[in-house]
Enzyme design. Structure first.
Site, mmCIF file in Angstrom:
data_model
loop_
_atom_site.group_PDB
_atom_site.id
_atom_site.type_symbol
_atom_site.label_atom_id
_atom_site.label_comp_id
_atom_site.label_asym_id
_atom_site.label_seq_id
_atom_site.Cartn_x
_atom_site.Cartn_y
_atom_site.Cartn_z
ATOM 1 N N GLY A 45 -13.020 -3.868 0.857
ATOM 2 C CA GLY A 45 -14.389 -3.374 1.064
ATOM 3 C C GLY A 45 -14.787 -2.365 0.005
ATOM 4 O O GLY A 45 -15.904 -2.393 -0.522
ATOM 5 N N ARG A 87 0.825 -1.215 0.000
ATOM 6 C CA ARG A 87 0.000 0.000 0.000
ATOM 7 C C ARG A 87 0.860 1.267 0.000
ATOM 8 O O ARG A 87 0.464 2.276 -0.578
ATOM 9 C CB ARG A 87 -0.954 -0.011 1.188
ATOM 10 C CG ARG A 87 -2.119 -0.948 0.943
ATOM 11 C CD ARG A 87 -3.081 -0.967 2.080
ATOM 12 N NE ARG A 87 -4.377 -1.470 1.652
ATOM 13 C CZ ARG A 87 -5.331 -1.884 2.465
ATOM 14 N NH1 ARG A 87 -5.140 -1.822 3.768
ATOM 15 N NH2 ARG A 87 -6.472 -2.306 1.997
ATOM 16 N N GLY A 135 -8.494 -7.539 -0.482
ATOM 17 C CA GLY A 135 -8.777 -8.467 0.605
ATOM 18 C C GLY A 135 -8.004 -9.769 0.510
ATOM 19 O O GLY A 135 -6.839 -9.802 0.114
ATOM 20 N N LYS A 156 -19.631 -15.575 3.571
ATOM 21 C CA LYS A 156 -21.088 -15.440 3.712
ATOM 22 C C LYS A 156 -21.796 -14.850 2.501
ATOM 23 O O LYS A 156 -21.356 -13.847 1.952
ATOM 24 C CB LYS A 156 -21.374 -14.525 4.909
ATOM 25 C CG LYS A 156 -20.907 -15.118 6.207
ATOM 26 C CD LYS A 156 -21.350 -14.218 7.344
ATOM 27 C CE LYS A 156 -20.536 -14.498 8.590
ATOM 28 N NZ LYS A 156 -20.124 -13.285 9.261
HETATM 29 P P1 AMP Z 1 -14.837 -13.065 3.386
HETATM 30 O O1 AMP Z 1 -14.352 -12.301 4.567
HETATM 31 O O2 AMP Z 1 -16.314 -13.102 3.233
HETATM 32 O O3 AMP Z 1 -14.113 -12.697 2.117
HETATM 33 O O4 AMP Z 1 -14.466 -14.577 3.669
HETATM 34 C C1 AMP Z 1 -13.165 -15.001 3.819
HETATM 35 C C2 AMP Z 1 -13.179 -16.203 4.710
HETATM 36 O O5 AMP Z 1 -14.032 -17.189 4.168
HETATM 37 C C3 AMP Z 1 -11.838 -16.833 4.850
HETATM 38 O O6 AMP Z 1 -11.365 -16.612 6.146
HETATM 39 C C4 AMP Z 1 -12.102 -18.313 4.576
HETATM 40 O O7 AMP Z 1 -11.490 -19.159 5.518
HETATM 41 C C5 AMP Z 1 -13.601 -18.416 4.681
HETATM 42 N N1 AMP Z 1 -14.142 -19.522 3.899
HETATM 43 C C6 AMP Z 1 -13.923 -19.787 2.605
HETATM 44 N N2 AMP Z 1 -14.521 -20.933 2.246
HETATM 45 C C7 AMP Z 1 -15.135 -21.424 3.331
HETATM 46 C C8 AMP Z 1 -15.916 -22.580 3.591
HETATM 47 N N3 AMP Z 1 -16.173 -23.456 2.634
HETATM 48 N N4 AMP Z 1 -16.393 -22.761 4.837
HETATM 49 C C9 AMP Z 1 -16.118 -21.862 5.804
HETATM 50 N N5 AMP Z 1 -15.399 -20.747 5.628
HETATM 51 C C10 AMP Z 1 -14.904 -20.516 4.403
#
Ligand code: AMP
Length: 407
Positions: free
Chosen positions: A386, A39, A363, A205
């Site tokens: 974000g 960055r 990210g 999610k």
């Molecule tokens: P996000 O913050 O929404 O971008 O999600 C990132 C996180 O999603 C990472 O820490 C991953 O470990 C988690 N992740 C990815 N795939 C899975 C999965 N199949 N089950 C649970 N967590 C997951």
């Protein structure tokens, strides 16, 4: 390139002027050492331009989150001043005021000659920063004549140091080169992509990505879904997903998105197989975790999907290979664990091998590509997770909106 309707540092003359430049120096630190200076490096073109044009360059940024007074010493920007000094090959004076704009900052700015650089303390040392309070905005504004915003990573937030300050600095208020580059790449991909345009979404999610799924379905030709969020889609399709991550309140939403894809004639790709485990690894990087690969309709009731399987990796890599524009945000599995990172690696590899314009939306996926040494094989890796997601949702970013429109 998509047109950016905002004034940039190329539209102004900063000679002899005090320029407050909001950067994104929110870098990871370990024991006071910067572990990844991407960055800071990304901010250099703007800072060098302001120096070369004879501005008095006053830099500010936030670093991390500050909840209590005890958090402050470990979140000082002092190490950034040092690193920036090395990268610029000139002194960057650090104004170590606990109130950010205090006697040190005022004295340092008063003593500046054209082309000098001062870095203020972490803007989040002031509680009002994230509330966009007037007092701190006025304090910051009192230091400068001109405002440059080059902090894409915080452009989705309206804080004192990127939005509030524009009310009180007479102006001009313009964007820097990094901000311009980020908006051009992301804007071009979404608004005017060379087709086929493939968008890849992953991460934990569905609920975090509702608007981005919907908006990208309208813009892209193929939408690929991986990561934890894929299992809510799989359940919506009627599959048993065992103990995989699921959001039962979003099943109908997923059905709606699948119908939307059908109606628009878009391809929506979901995992056809999965790497499963019998528990979530604890610690997350536990290398002993036992895995199995199964087709997506064969996940046992007591197992959870943790990564995309080999058939899915191949399917997704093929879609990327056929694309002319690719945008990727979010890991395909629990990539923090080496045993569960093959899906994320395969997608990163597919982007690196592709001749398409490839964009990674910050990210975790940006960190994964950087760790794998692919940074120079990707057309653009965003510095804002974000912010790039909100951009892909089609939202206006307050940090960009606050800059002056082009004449
Ligand atoms: P996000 O913050 O929404 O971008 O999600 C990132 C996180 O999603 C990472 O820490 C991953 O470990 C988690 N992740 C990815 N795939 C899975 C999965 N199949 N089950 C649970 N967590 C997951």
């Amino acid at each position: 390139m998509a047109a950016l309707n905002k004034k940039t540092i190329d539209d102004i003359n900063v000679k002899g002027k005090r320029v407050l430049c909001r950067c994104d120096f929110n870098v990871p630190l370990k024991n006071g050492e910067i572990t990844d200076d991407n960055r800071i490096v990304a901010a250099l073109p703007t800072i060098k331009k302001l120096i070369a044009d004879g501005g008095k360059v006053i830099l500010c940024s936030h670093l991390g989150k500050i909840k209590t007074e005890e958090d402050k010493p470990s979140k000082t920007l002092a190490p950034v001043a040092k690193r920036l000094s090395e990268l610029l090959g000139k002194e960057v004076k650090f104004a170590a005021d606990p109130e950010v704009v205090g006697p040190n900052a005022r004295a340092a700015v008063a003593a500046m000659k054209d082309g000098d650089v001062v870095l203020l303390e972490n803007t989040r040392y002031r509680k009002e920063e994230t509330k966009n309070g007037d007092e701190f905005s006025k304090d910051l504004a009192s230091l400068a004549d001109v405002f440059v915003n080059d902090a894409f990573g915080t452009a989705h937030r309206a804080h004192c140091s990127n939005v509030g300050v524009t009310k009180y600095i007479k102006g001009p208020h313009v964007v820097g080169y990094l901000m311009e580059k980020e908006i051009k790449f992301l804007g071009q991909a979404v608004e005017n992509p060379v087709r086929p345009f493939v968008a890849i979404l992953g991460g934990a999610k569905v609920a975090d990505k509702l608007n981005v799924i919907s908006n990208l379905l309208e813009k892209c030709d193929t939408l690929i879904i991986g990561g934890g969020m894929a299992y809510t889609f799989e359940k919506a399709k009627g599959y048993e997903i065992g103990t995989s991550l699921v959001d039962d309140t979003k099943i109908d939403y997923c059905k709606e998105m699948m119908e939307k894809a059908d109606k628009l004639g878009k391809r929506l790709l979901l995992p056809v197989d999965a790497v499963i485990t019998d528990h979530f690894p604890d610690p997350i990087d536990d290398p002993e975790i036992k895995t199995e690969v199964v087709d997506i309709d064969k996940i046992p009731a007591d197992k959870m999907g943790m990564d995309i399987g080999p058939k899915t990796r191949e399917l997704y890599a093929k879609a990327v290979a056929d694309a002319k524009t690719v945008v990727w945000n979010g890991p395909m599995g629990v990539f923090e664990n080496p045993v569960l990172s093959a899906g994320t690696r395969a997608v990163a590899q597919a982007l690196a091998d592709s001749d398409a314009t490839t964009i990674i939306g910050g990210g975790d996926s940006a960190a994964a590509a950087n760790q794998m040494g692919f940074h120079d094989k990707i057309t653009h890796i965003s510095t804002g997770g974000g912010a790039s997601l909100e951009f892909l949702e089609g939202k206006e970013l307050p940090g960009v909106a606050a800059a002056d429109d082009k004449d």
